[in-house]
Motif scaffolding. Structure first.
Motif, PDB file in Angstrom:
ATOM      1  N   GLN A  69       0.818  -1.216   0.000  1.00 10.64           N
ATOM      2  CA  GLN A  69       0.000   0.000   0.000  1.00 10.64           C
ATOM      3  C   GLN A  69       0.851   1.265   0.000  1.00 10.64           C
ATOM      4  N   LYS A  70       2.048   1.215   0.582  1.00  8.62           N
ATOM      5  CA  LYS A  70       2.916   2.382   0.681  1.00  8.62           C
ATOM      6  C   LYS A  70       4.228   2.178  -0.083  1.00  8.62           C
ATOM      7  N   ARG A  72       7.369   2.052  -2.572  1.00  9.76           N
ATOM      8  CA  ARG A  72       8.187   3.028  -3.263  1.00  9.76           C
ATOM      9  C   ARG A  72       9.083   2.277  -4.252  1.00  9.76           C
ATOM     10  N   LEU A 111       1.332   8.877  -8.710  1.00 10.44           N
ATOM     11  CA  LEU A 111       0.331   8.121  -7.949  1.00 10.44           C
ATOM     12  C   LEU A 111       0.817   7.960  -6.510  1.00 10.44           C
ATOM     13  N   SER A 112       0.702   6.748  -5.973  1.00 11.77           N
ATOM     14  CA  SER A 112       1.127   6.525  -4.584  1.00 11.77           C
ATOM     15  C   SER A 112       2.267   5.519  -4.519  1.00 11.77           C
ATOM     16  N   GLY A 116       8.677  10.800  -3.342  1.00 16.91           N
ATOM     17  CA  GLY A 116       8.297  12.194  -3.461  1.00 16.91           C
ATOM     18  C   GLY A 116       9.484  13.104  -3.237  1.00 16.91           C
ATOM     19  N   ASN A 220      -1.468  -2.139 -10.836  1.00 11.58           N
ATOM     20  CA  ASN A 220      -1.436  -1.622  -9.471  1.00 11.58           C
ATOM     21  C   ASN A 220      -2.589  -2.123  -8.599  1.00 11.58           C
TER      22      ASN A 220
END
Length: 253
Positions: A69-70, A72, A111-112, A116, A220
């Motif tokens: 979910q998180k 990278r 997106l996620s 960042g 995704n």
């Protein structure tokens, strides 16, 4: 090598005879092959199988750090030893630094699933380049990526990020000097060698970009992750026997 430099598509997900032919037809000297959920030894074996005197296939890993979910995404070129997915981001970066791999950030801020601006700043000394053009991006995504690169002062790159065969060679980097093989490309990335960031234009390019963007719908989903990673011990899960428990203290699953 082309007469103007050494042309590399720095990130593709697919590899077969059609991909190799397309890469050669597009004038590429090398492609970086980094499929999801595939261990480094298997990637290396397949890269050797499709390399020849006209095209070098460079093995790499796009690592998924943190939880699904998180997650990278971090692209590592020049790895010496396998690294699993789903370690903490700090542990992933530390391992890539230890191995002296070239650390690239694909689709920043997208997106996620991407690093960042704050993460780029935090890991600036580890990161070797930031992607500023990606066929899956919409125009504002590319503008944001260029802004991130400008604000951090990091070198830039592009790639086709091809999940579909026809996208190979839609975007590429052209280095100014001749390069030979994985070590030379890794060194050029780590040293910030001069390069041009290039991509195709026109209606055909726009159509292929739209097809890649549409492909995100499945790529995704939780269903994909559940099928690939949770039904048994997947090849790049940190619990896989191949890693021998080496990463147990920094895994998130």
């Amino acid at each position: 090598m082309t007469s103007e430099g050494y042309a590399v598509d720095l990130h593709v997900k697919v590899l077969d005879e059609q991909v190799v032919k397309r890469a050669k037809d597009r004038g590429l000297d090398a492609i970086v092959y980094a499929p999801h959920f595939t261990r480094l030894p298997q990637i290396r074996k397949r890269a050797r199988q499709f390399s020849d005197d006209r095209l070098t296939v460079i093995p790499a890993r796009e690592l998924f750090a943190n939880s699904w979910q998180k997650r990278r995404h971090v692209l590592a070129v020049g790895l010496e030893e396998p690294v699993p997915d789903f370690l903490t981001l700090s542990a992933t970066m530390a391992e890539l630094r230890r191995q002296e791999a070239a650390v690239l950030v694909p689709h920043p801020g997208f997106l996620s699933v991407s690093l960042g601006l704050e993460e780029l700043r935090h890991y600036r000394d580890t990161i070797d380049a930031v992607e500023v053009y990606n066929p899956k991006h919409l125009p504002h995504h590319n503008r944001r990526a260029r802004k991130f690169a400008s604000e951090t002062g990091l070198p830039t790159f592009t790639s086709s990020y091809a999940h579909l065969r026809r996208t190979v060679g839609e975007a590429w980097v052209e280095f100014e000097r001749p390069l030979e093989g994985e070590q030379a490309v890794t060194g050029a990335l780590r040293n910030g060698d001069p390069r041009r960031v290039l991509h195709r234009h026109g209606v055909g390019h726009q159509v292929r970009c739209a097809m890649e963007f549409a492909h995100l719908g499945y790529e995704n989903t939780w269903e994909k992750f559940d099928r690939v990673m949770l039904q048994g011990t997947a090849p790049t899960h940190p619990d896989h026997v191949a890693y021998g428990g080496e990463f147990d203290d920094v895994k998130v699953y």
